[in-house]
Design a protein around this motif. Structure first.
Motif, short mmCIF file in Angstrom:
data_model
loop_
_atom_site.label_atom_id
_atom_site.label_comp_id
_atom_site.label_asym_id
_atom_site.label_seq_id
_atom_site.Cartn_x
_atom_site.Cartn_y
_atom_site.Cartn_z
N ASP A 1 6.03 0.60 -12.97
CA ASP A 1 7.04 1.54 -12.50
C ASP A 1 7.72 1.13 -11.20
OD1 ASP A 1 6.30 3.07 -14.64
OD2 ASP A 1 5.15 4.55 -13.49
N VAL A 2 7.04 0.38 -10.35
CA VAL A 2 7.55 0.08 -9.01
C VAL A 2 8.00 -1.37 -8.92
CG1 VAL A 2 7.00 0.03 -6.54
CG2 VAL A 2 6.07 1.85 -8.00
N ASP A 3 9.22 -1.56 -8.46
CA ASP A 3 9.79 -2.90 -8.30
C ASP A 3 9.13 -3.58 -7.11
OD1 ASP A 3 11.33 -5.15 -7.98
OD2 ASP A 3 13.25 -4.11 -8.10
N ILE A 4 8.48 -4.72 -7.33
CA ILE A 4 7.78 -5.43 -6.26
C ILE A 4 8.74 -5.81 -5.13
CG2 ILE A 4 8.06 -7.66 -7.41
CD1 ILE A 4 5.05 -6.54 -5.28
N ALA A 5 10.03 -5.98 -5.45
CA ALA A 5 11.01 -6.33 -4.42
C ALA A 5 11.21 -5.19 -3.42
CB ALA A 5 12.34 -6.70 -5.06
N GLU A 6 10.83 -3.97 -3.79
CA GLU A 6 10.98 -2.83 -2.89
C GLU A 6 9.81 -2.70 -1.93
OE1 GLU A 6 11.59 0.68 -5.17
OE2 GLU A 6 13.50 0.01 -6.04
N SER B 1 -3.95 12.34 -8.48
CA SER B 1 -2.76 12.45 -9.33
C SER B 1 -3.11 12.77 -10.77
CB SER B 1 -1.96 11.14 -9.28
OG SER B 1 -2.65 10.10 -9.96
N GLY B 2 -4.36 12.51 -11.14
CA GLY B 2 -4.76 12.71 -12.53
C GLY B 2 -4.31 11.60 -13.44
N ASP B 3 -3.81 10.50 -12.87
CA ASP B 3 -3.34 9.37 -13.67
C ASP B 3 -4.40 8.27 -13.65
OD1 ASP B 3 -2.05 7.32 -14.96
OD2 ASP B 3 -0.39 7.15 -13.54
N ALA B 4 -5.20 8.19 -14.70
CA ALA B 4 -6.26 7.19 -14.76
C ALA B 4 -5.70 5.78 -14.81
CB ALA B 4 -7.14 7.45 -15.99
N ALA B 5 -4.47 5.63 -15.28
CA ALA B 5 -3.85 4.31 -15.41
C ALA B 5 -2.89 4.03 -14.24
CB ALA B 5 -3.09 4.21 -16.74
N LEU B 6 -3.19 4.56 -13.07
CA LEU B 6 -2.30 4.43 -11.93
C LEU B 6 -2.05 2.96 -11.56
CD1 LEU B 6 -0.70 6.02 -9.76
CD2 LEU B 6 -2.72 5.82 -8.29
N GLY B 7 -3.09 2.12 -11.61
CA GLY B 7 -2.92 0.71 -11.29
C GLY B 7 -1.96 0.03 -12.24
N ALA C 1 0.83 -1.20 0.00
CA ALA C 1 0.00 0.00 0.00
C ALA C 1 0.87 1.25 0.00
CB ALA C 1 -0.93 -0.01 1.22
N ARG C 2 1.97 1.21 0.75
CA ARG C 2 2.85 2.38 0.80
C ARG C 2 3.47 2.65 -0.56
NH1 ARG C 2 6.48 0.69 4.35
NH2 ARG C 2 8.08 0.23 2.80
N GLY C 3 3.81 1.59 -1.29
CA GLY C 3 4.36 1.77 -2.62
C GLY C 3 3.40 2.49 -3.55
N LEU C 4 2.11 2.15 -3.45
CA LEU C 4 1.10 2.81 -4.26
C LEU C 4 0.96 4.27 -3.86
CD1 LEU C 4 -1.19 2.81 -6.34
CD2 LEU C 4 -2.72 2.00 -4.51
N LEU C 5 0.93 4.51 -2.55
CA LEU C 5 0.80 5.89 -2.07
C LEU C 5 1.97 6.74 -2.54
CD1 LEU C 5 -0.43 7.17 1.30
CD2 LEU C 5 1.86 7.84 0.60
N GLU C 6 3.18 6.22 -2.45
CA GLU C 6 4.35 6.99 -2.87
C GLU C 6 4.34 7.27 -4.37
OE1 GLU C 6 6.28 8.47 -0.92
OE2 GLU C 6 5.76 7.51 0.97
N LEU C 7 3.87 6.32 -5.15
CA LEU C 7 3.77 6.56 -6.60
C LEU C 7 2.78 7.68 -6.88
CD1 LEU C 7 4.50 5.76 -9.51
CD2 LEU C 7 2.58 4.14 -9.43
N ALA C 8 1.63 7.66 -6.19
CA ALA C 8 0.63 8.71 -6.39
C ALA C 8 1.19 10.07 -5.98
CB ALA C 8 -0.64 8.39 -5.61
N VAL C 9 1.95 10.08 -4.88
CA VAL C 9 2.56 11.34 -4.43
C VAL C 9 3.55 11.86 -5.47
CG1 VAL C 9 4.13 12.35 -2.72
CG2 VAL C 9 2.23 10.89 -1.97
#
Length: 340
Positions: free
Chosen positions: A74-79, A62-68, A11-19
């Motif tokens: 964009d985000v490495d699952i290992a992180e 964020s205005g990014d309709a394709a955020l999912g 969840a934090r990874g998603l939040l940080e991407l949106a930020v």
């Protein structure tokens, strides 16, 4: 049935991407109902419904309709999850696939728990397909987008490819087909009868491992422990224990207090625990025993402090209980540990 949960790191990874895309952190937290402090421990859990709310808030703010889709790309699952690290330590893609199924609940629980592996390999239309068997996927298609994008993007980060021949999803075209085709590099079919990726069979036996073999064992041991904790939290006993732990030392560790915290009557809690083969008294007693042993073995608190921490106002009563548990007095055990 307890609500499904999501790993806090995920969840934090998603939040940080949106930020990073312009969304305000505090607004995301407010709209999703997530306390930011709850995301600090990567292995903690948050309700699935709050993750859904976070995704929708992230897209709006964020205005990014394709955020999912972008989260998976964009985000490495290992992180954001130990499961990603285990995948990097797997010897082959198929071994990684096996471990994904084993530990995927640590990333996110879904409504098909207990129905077998969430991801399955199937032959259809003359090809090999990786199928996401999640039920009612079209109600939250962003989870499909993220999972499928991660499936192709993770190997790319490792210098490999996961060649796709086709992508099928059960949801309708969300309006950014070009992004699907850019990320997957394959034809995409919306409103399909399943969620599946057609892959090249030659992909399965390729060498994958990017971490030493011993790391695989260490990570798997930790992941197994997290799975056990997650399973325990789903039981009534586990919920009772989690509510008891913070109040053991304040003298409120009784059945009426816990039943109230669970919004249950005393009789209903009794029946639910009985169905799991335990009583409230047994859960309380065994929790005190386990914690007392942990405290004394850690050698950081005295016997009297241990008695207080596990809910005994009278040290003599604690000593009697401890001798019943172990056959030894707490002082004798502590002295033995210190001598060792």
């Amino acid at each position: 049935m307890a609500e499904p949960t999501v790993g806090a790191g995920y969840a934090r990874g998603l939040l940080e991407l949106a930020v990073s895309k312009g969304a305000a952190r505090t607004a995301l937290a407010e709209r999703s109902g997530i306390e930011l402090a709850d995301l600090e421990d990567q292995d903690a859990r948050i309700p699935f419904s709050k993750y859904v709310a976070l995704m929708r808030a992230g897209k709006a703010l964020s205005g990014d309709a394709a955020l999912g889709l972008h989260y998976g790309d964009d985000v490495d699952i290992a992180e954001v999850s130990i499961v990603g690290l285990i995948g990097q330590a797997a010897a082959t893609p198929m071994e990684g696939f096996k471990q994904l199924n084993r530990y995927v609940r640590l990333i996110v629980e879904t409504d098909n728990e207990g129905d077998g592996d969430r991801f399955q390999m199937k032959s259809r239309y003359g090809g090999l397909w990786m199928v996401d068997t999640r039920r009612h996927a079209e109600t939250f298609p962003e989870l499909t987008e993220t999972a499928f994008a991660q499936f192709v993007s993770t190997p790319r980060r490792l210098g490999l490819t996961a060649p796709l021949k086709a992508v099928h999803v059960t949801h309708s075209d969300p309006g950014y087909r070009d992004e699907y085709e850019r990320i997957f590099g394959a034809p995409v079919t919306f409103d399909a009868d399943w969620n599946a990726l057609q892959i090249d069979p030659a992909w399965a036996p390729r060498d994958l491992a990017r971490l030493p073999k011993y790391v695989f064992g260490v990570l798997s041991e930790r992941a197994d422990a997290l799975l056990e904790e997650l399973q325990t939290s789903k039981s009534v006993r586990g919920r009772v224990e989690s509510l008891l732990m913070p109040i053991l030392h304040v003298g409120e560790a009784n059945m009426d207090t816990i039943a109230g915290k669970m919004a249950l009557s005393r009789q209903t809690l009794f029946r639910k625990l009985k169905a799991e083969g335990v009583t409230f008294e047994r859960v309380l007693d065994e929790l005190r025993q386990r914690l007392a042993l942990d405290y004394l073995n850690a050698r950081k608190v005295s016997v009297n402090e241990t008695a207080y921490l596990v809910g005994f106002s009278d040290p003599a009563a604690f000593s009697r209980a401890f001798k019943r548990w172990t056959g030894s007095s707490p002082r004798a055990m502590r002295e033995q540990r210190l001598a060792g």
